[in-house]
Scaffold this motif. Structure first.
Motif, PDB file in Angstrom:
ATOM      1  N   SER A 273     -42.324   7.089  -1.024  1.00  0.00           N
ATOM      2  CA  SER A 273     -42.359   6.164   0.111  1.00  0.00           C
ATOM      3  C   SER A 273     -43.326   5.004  -0.113  1.00  0.00           C
ATOM      4  O   SER A 273     -43.339   4.062   0.666  1.00  0.00           O
ATOM      5  N   THR A 274     -44.122   5.087  -1.148  1.00  0.00           N
ATOM      6  CA  THR A 274     -45.208   4.166  -1.502  1.00  0.00           C
ATOM      7  C   THR A 274     -46.345   4.163  -0.484  1.00  0.00           C
ATOM      8  O   THR A 274     -47.189   3.273  -0.495  1.00  0.00           O
ATOM      9  N   THR A 275     -46.402   5.166   0.393  1.00  0.00           N
ATOM     10  CA  THR A 275     -47.578   5.306   1.253  1.00  0.00           C
ATOM     11  C   THR A 275     -48.809   5.449   0.367  1.00  0.00           C
ATOM     12  O   THR A 275     -49.857   4.878   0.646  1.00  0.00           O
ATOM     13  N   LEU A 276     -48.670   6.224  -0.684  1.00  0.00           N
ATOM     14  CA  LEU A 276     -49.671   6.229  -1.748  1.00  0.00           C
ATOM     15  C   LEU A 276     -49.070   5.419  -2.891  1.00  0.00           C
ATOM     16  O   LEU A 276     -47.999   5.751  -3.397  1.00  0.00           O
ATOM     17  N   ASP A 277     -49.735   4.354  -3.265  1.00  0.00           N
ATOM     18  CA  ASP A 277     -49.241   3.480  -4.326  1.00  0.00           C
ATOM     19  C   ASP A 277     -50.358   3.299  -5.346  1.00  0.00           C
ATOM     20  O   ASP A 277     -51.278   2.521  -5.140  1.00  0.00           O
ATOM     21  N   LYS A 278     -50.285   4.098  -6.391  1.00  0.00           N
ATOM     22  CA  LYS A 278     -51.323   4.117  -7.419  1.00  0.00           C
ATOM     23  C   LYS A 278     -52.690   4.445  -6.825  1.00  0.00           C
ATOM     24  O   LYS A 278     -53.702   3.840  -7.156  1.00  0.00           O
ATOM     25  N   ALA A 279     -52.710   5.439  -5.912  1.00  0.00           N
ATOM     26  CA  ALA A 279     -53.970   5.904  -5.325  1.00  0.00           C
ATOM     27  C   ALA A 279     -54.833   6.505  -6.424  1.00  0.00           C
ATOM     28  O   ALA A 279     -54.362   7.318  -7.216  1.00  0.00           O
ATOM     29  N   GLN A 280     -56.078   6.128  -6.454  1.00  0.00           N
ATOM     30  CA  GLN A 280     -56.998   6.550  -7.504  1.00  0.00           C
ATOM     31  C   GLN A 280     -57.205   8.050  -7.499  1.00  0.00           C
ATOM     32  O   GLN A 280     -57.372   8.670  -6.456  1.00  0.00           O
TER      33      GLN A 280
END
Length: 139
Positions: A26-33
C-alpha cells in the motif's frame, strides 16, 4: 474471501552495522528505515516486533468490532495497545491492552467478546506465543 498482501525488505551490510528498509504494497511504509539500532535500541525507523504489534492490535480491534456488531453493539471507540516482548531470540509474549466505549454492553459481555476476538483474530492464530488480554470498558 481470499486475498494476498505483500511487503518487501532490503538489507545491506552486516547485521550490526548494516541498514535496511521495508516497503508495504500500500506504500504506507515506503522504504521505512530498518537497522540494528531501531530493533535493539532506539532510533528513527521501525522493526519487526513493532510491525507485529501494529498488525496484531489492528487485526484484533477490527475483529472485535465485527463481533460486537454481530451481538447488536456498535463501539463508540476501541483502542488497543499491543506490547510485544522479545527475549533471548524469541517473541515470548504479546499483551493486548484494550479500552473500549460501547453503549449498552455489560462489562462481562465486553470482556467475553474481547476474549473471543483475541482467539479468532487471524494474527493471533498465526503467532506462536503467549497472548494475554486486559479489557476495560469505559463510560
Amino acid at each position: 474471501m481470499k486475498f494476498t498482501r505483500k511487503a518487501n525488505a532490503n538489507w545491506q551490510g552486516t547485521g550490526m552495522e548494516g541498514k535496511g528498509s521495508i516497503t508495504t504494497q500500500s506504500t504506507t511504509l515506503d522504504k521505512a528505515q530498518l537497522s540494528f539500532k531501531t530493533r535493539f535500541d532506539q532510533g528513527v525507523g521501525t522493526n519487526p516486533e513493532e510491525l507485529i504489534a501494529a498488525a496484531h492490535s489492528g487485526c484484533f480491534t477490527m475483529q472485535l468490532s465485527f463481533l460486537l456488531n454481530e451481538g447488536g453493539f456498535t463501539a463508540d471507540d476501541l483502542a488497543t495497545e499491543a506490547t510485544v516482548t522479545f527475549e533471548d531470540g524469541s517473541i515470548t509474549l504479546i499483551h493486548l491492552d484494550l479500552k473500549g466505549k460501547v453503549p449498552s454492553i455489560s462489562a462481562e459481555e465486553f470482556e467475553k467478546t474481547a476474549a473471543k476476538a483475541k482467539e479468532i483474530c487471524p494474527i493471533s492464530k498465526l503467532l506462536n506465543t503467549t497472548i494475554t488480554l486486559t479489557a476495560t470498558l469505559v463510560s
